[in-house]
Enzyme design. Structure first.
Site, PDB file in Angstrom:
ATOM      1  CD  GLU A   1      -3.080  -0.932   2.212  1.00 19.66           C
ATOM      2  OE1 GLU A   1      -2.889  -0.106   3.127  1.00 19.66           O
ATOM      3  OE2 GLU A   1      -4.067  -1.676   2.161  1.00 19.66           O
TER       4      GLU A   1
ATOM      5  CD  GLU B   1      -3.760  -5.343   4.184  1.00 18.02           C
ATOM      6  OE1 GLU B   1      -4.717  -4.613   4.535  1.00 18.02           O
ATOM      7  OE2 GLU B   1      -2.579  -4.983   4.218  1.00 18.02           O
TER       8      GLU B   1
END
Length: 958
Positions: A439, A514
């Protein structure tokens, strides 16, 4: 997992260790634990006085070799520091504060707490004179963070990251046959991640001794090529020649199979290396009837690498590995040993209730076992390189792993960190993918991110081409790094479109790195925002997100996705979304911070595990809600489930695949029971029942016997029961703990994300300086009136005003020094010690006019005096020293001018913890002796409980 097989496996490991020790008897290599007997104290990031005046000398350790001063000086007096063993996390020992960091769980550490954000560690050790000529390294598995290391005053280096291992050659700095001192300064002021990271030397430290000709740390790379029932093992080994002459030698490689049998060795003869040269050598070894490593059967081999000089083994290096094949397919997902495996994984940080980030090795095993028991087969190291023992546990227990890099970039720093990660971990069969980042919002969607990811991916492949390279991507498919990764990791499909990604990049492999991020508090079934409690039903965390069930259904229906990783397996400290203070831990886990499962875990076990499952929620203690509707859910993989309240059916319902069942039930005290059916037959039951008042404490251990090795753990579950023996799920009793026998409590927890209770109960140390030192020249040292309490020294000179040169020695034959120290009220349990440092010769020491040390000889440079509290008083106390003067041996040296300090040691308080929704946890560690531990638990409103744990040399119940 079969307990008997586990026992056999550990016996084989012991057998191999015996073989290993036999080989070490011939080899000069030693890998010695360096965890014991350290001294610790807090320093300061900016106040040099509080940082022991380090770096204030005329020459600094940067200016000239060996000029370390202050806390890094080998002569520094650290006797008043706290004594401890590693691993150690000082952050977990701090209280909580609203001024603390949200992301780090509001612990009182960081920029707002400079007095608790720098830590110093020191250790004295000896090196035998016979070791002269060996190469000796000090190796750290991880220090959080920004560490500086010195040995005998020599600066070795800095390591900024809290997750990198590092190693220094200290061979030329050592006093062979004498005492040596290592000093480590750790600055945890700045955070590296946005989650709890701990502080200090929280991983193991090792002393490595080798011959000058040796295999360096992480100097082997084993790869396997499976061909039917057999396998070819390719072993690449690096050999270093740190000698000043050419070395001629041979290399012998031997594989030891899981049963402890050595297979036929392979040898490279007539090899030479020039001085300070290193080179890689490759040997291929066949393995017939290869036993493959898998999730179900994690079979492990060992490679023994021996360096022979003149026919003698001078170095032996052991490498554990597994034989297996892995493959990611762009249309069919992941394959292990040719068999399709859907990834059913969890993300995890590296902390646990009670111990923070300083997790003992046995706790790593406990946590992986807990995840395996719930049907999880994969583990993502979020978001940093793990401790090596975590990977060892995954290898041994059968858990595939994403090993993750901390920070994206292409400089020598970034590439160096990535290379170290891969080189250190590449022999672990559990690792199936290297992750280069997570991320990276500033770059992941743009061309810069694509360039960086392309470069990092290529660099990682140049080190290890056997595994997939991935990066976790959080949104904006089809651009930036999402278009260049061979294996793209998607974080949250509500922000992604895997179908569109697969259509645009059909050759790319995809998995969910995720998913979930749902909120739940264990044992809570009505959300109460004012108390920061989240109902433990699987609900969307926000309208534009997916629940766990929705996420799994999405991935289960798409064969081109390799699977998904839930955020998270365990709750962790910090990031208490959606709340803030006083919540101090996350709500995301399938298990809480202690490892107690939440209800969501049973949904995943139903569809990710291999056994029949039936789990009913909530509990059935709802006094005051009689007649009101209660949401009742069943997680199961049965065909049908029927619900009964006090024997009356509430309806039978078919179980949807990858789903769950719900009922609305008007509450009435009693028994709520579910029955699961397969092919029309009853196969399982589960029930919840209204309980009575608490009567008894219950203690249970994860294993009845632990190793008497000073390392092994027993994880104790604390609960309470009513008079019928039913566990009370709403209990919040405060329970106190005491322990006898060869064990110690190292942490307590209860899984409550809002608990501000202490994780540890440790002794505390305060030091008091002696100030206002004055001196008076006297004729002799006998019977001096100047030592009396309240003696008038107002006209005395400040001490050491005159230089202590030879002329002073001729003029002055004796001195009296007087100083003072201030004490607050001292508790009865406090222990006071004067750590005295000699400021004269043939001296006597008095406190408040009373002698505490008389006629100390010239050789007694440092003495310790336990102080009777009757001698002391609140407020100002006096110290007097009668002595012959110290004289400088050289013009450029100084004599000691500090008489030491007063230590106030407050023993640890009694261990205790409030139960949270009926549960708490105590972590007990062996202290190294065979025997029996007895843990006693006491609460005011429950019968006392005692639990016995046996300690043996080699327990077979791992």
């Amino acid at each position: 997992m079969n307990i008997k097989r586990i026992g056999v496996k550990y016996k084989l490991i012991i057998l191999f260790c015996c073989i290993q020790l036999s080989a070490w008897a011939q080899s000069e290599r030693q890998h010695i634990s360096f965890d014991k007997n350290w001294s610790f104290a807090y320093g300061h990031p900016s106040d040099t006085k509080k940082d022991f005046d380090t770096g204030t000398g005329y020459f600094s350790f940067y200016a000239k070799a060996g000029y370390a001063d202050g806390g890094a000086d080998p002569e520094f007096d650290d006797r008043a520091w706290r004594k401890l063993d590693l691993p150690h996390d000082w952050a977990v020992e701090q209280p909580f504060s609203k001024k603390g960091s949200f992301s780090h769980g509001f612990k009182a550490i960081g920029r707002n707490f400079p007095d608790a954000s720098v830590g110093w560690y020191r250790k004295s050790f000896t090196i035998p004179a016979a070791d002269l000529g060996k190469r000796i390294h000090i190796a750290f598995d991880g220090v959080f963070r920004n560490s500086i290391v010195w040995v005998n005053g020599h600066y070795l280096g800095n390591e900024l990251s809290g997750y990198n291992g590092f190693e220094y050659d200290i061979s030329e700095y050592l006093n062979y046959g004498g005492n040596n001192v290592i000093a480590v300064r750790v600055d945890a002021t700045m955070e590296e991640g946005w989650f709890y990271e701990g502080a200090g030397i929280y991983r193991h430290v090792w002393l490595n001794k080798t011959n000058e000709l040796h295999v360096p740390t992480n100097g082997t790379f084993v790869t396997t090529n499976v061909k039917g029932p057999s396998a070819d093992v390719k072993a690449v080994v690096t050999v270093n020649n740190d000698a000043k002459s050419v070395k001629n030698f041979s290399i012998r490689q031997t594989i030891i199979n899981p049963q402890g049998k050595a297979l036929a060795p392979a040898t490279i003869d007539n090899v030479s290396l020039n001085p300070f040269e290193n080179k890689d050598f490759t040997i291929s070894l066949p393995v017939e009837n290869a036993q493959l490593w898998s999730i179900e059967m994690p079979t492990l081999y060992h490679l023994r690498t021996e360096i022979l000089e003149g026919g003698k083994v001078i170095d032996q290096y052991d490498t554990r590995f597994g034989i297996r094949t892995i493959r990611f397919d762009n249309n069919e997902g992941f394959f292990l040993n040719g068999k399709h495996v859907k990834i059913k994984g969890t993300n995890n940080h590296q902390d646990h209730a009670g111990v923070g980030s300083a997790m003992p090795d046995a706790l790593q095993i406990f946590r992986i076992k807990a995840l395996k028991a719930l049907g999880f087969n994969a583990y993502r190291c979020s978001h940093n390189p793990p401790t090596p023992e975590l990977l060892d546990a995954c290898d041994s227990l059968g858990m595939v792993v994403i090993d993750e890099n901390r920070l994206m970039g292409i400089t020598d720093t970034h590439f160096g960190n990535l290379k170290y990660l891969i080189t250190r971990d590449r022999n672990h069969p559990s690792i199936i993918s290297w992750s280069i980042g997570n991320e990276e919002w500033h770059i992941e969607n743009n061309i810069i991110g694509a360039h960086i990811a392309t470069q990092m991916q290529a660099y990682a492949k140049s080190i290890d081409s056997t595994r997939a390279i991935t990066a976790a991507f959080s949104g904006g498919w089809g651009q930036g790094l999402s278009g260049v990764m061979d294996l793209i990791g998607l974080n949250y499909i509500a922000q992604e479109d895997p179908d569109a990604q697969h259509k645009k990049f059909p050759a790319q492999k995809i998995w969910g790195t995720e998913e979930g991020s749902t909120f739940a508090t264990r044992g809570v079934y009505f959300t109460n925002d004012s108390l920061h409690m989240m109902a433990a039903y699987d609900k969307k965390p926000r309208p534009n997100a997916y629940s766990i069930e929705e996420g799994w259904n999405y991935y289960a229906k798409r064969p081109f996705t390799a699977g998904m990783f839930i955020w998270t397996g365990f709750d962790y400290r910090g990031e208490p979304t959606p709340y803030g203070w006083p919540s101090i831990g996350s709500y995301f886990g399938m298990l809480d911070q202690c490892g107690f499962p939440k209800d969501d875990a049973w949904y995943l076990r139903s569809w990710w595990g291999n056994e029949a499952v039936l789990h009913l929620l909530p509990h059935w203690n709802w006094k005051g809600k009689e007649g009101q509707p209660i949401d009742v859910w069943a997680y199961s993989n049965c065909d049908e489930v029927e619900l009964f309240l006090n024997g009356k059916s509430q309806g039978k319902k078919p179980m949807p695949v990858n789903g769950h069942l719900e009922w609305k039930v008007a509450y009435a005290p009693g028994k709520l029971e579910a029955i699961g059916y397969k092919a029309g037959k009853k196969i399982l039951t589960d029930f919840v029942q209204t309980t009575g008042e608490v009567q008894n404490i219950s203690l249970s251990a994860d294993k009845p016997v632990i190793a008497a090795d000073g390392k092994d753990l027993a994880m104790i579950t604390v609960s309470v029961k009513d008079k019928k023996g039913l566990a009370v799920p709403t209990a919040s009793n405060n329970v106190s703990f005491s322990i006898t026998g060869p064990g110690k409590i190292i942490g307590v927890g209860n899984g409550d994300p809002t608990s501000l209770e202490a994780d540890k109960y440790i002794e505390t140390i305060k030091t008091i300086e002696i100030t206002g030192l004055k001196e008076k020249v006297v004729e002799d040292i006998s019977n001096r009136a100047e030592t009396a309490l309240n003696y008038d020294d107002s006209k005395w000179d400040a001490a050491f005003k005159a230089e202590r040169n030879a002329d002073f020695g001729k003029r002055v034959h004796a001195l009296v020094y007087r100083g003072k120290f201030n004490l607050d009220a001292v508790a009865d349990k406090d222990q006071l010690t004067l750590f005295f440092k000699s400021i004269g010769k043939n001296q006597s020491v008095y406190i408040n006019g009373q002698p505490v040390g008389v006629n100390l000889t010239d050789t007694t440079n440092r003495s310790e005096f336990k102080l009777d509290k009757k001698l002391l008083k609140s407020g100002t106390n006096e110290i007097s020293i009668v002595c012959k003067p110290l004289i400088k041996p050289n013009a450029w040296t100084e004599v000691n001018q500090s008489p030491g300090l007063i230590q106030i040691l407050t023993p640890a308080a009694t261990w205790n913890r409030n139960l949270f929704n009926g549960l708490a946890q105590v972590i007990i560690q062996s202290t190294g002796e065979v025997g029996e531990i007895k843990l006693t638990a006491v609460a005011n409103d429950a019968k006392t409980a005692v639990l016995s744990i046996k300690l043996q040399q080699y327990p077979n119940n791992k």
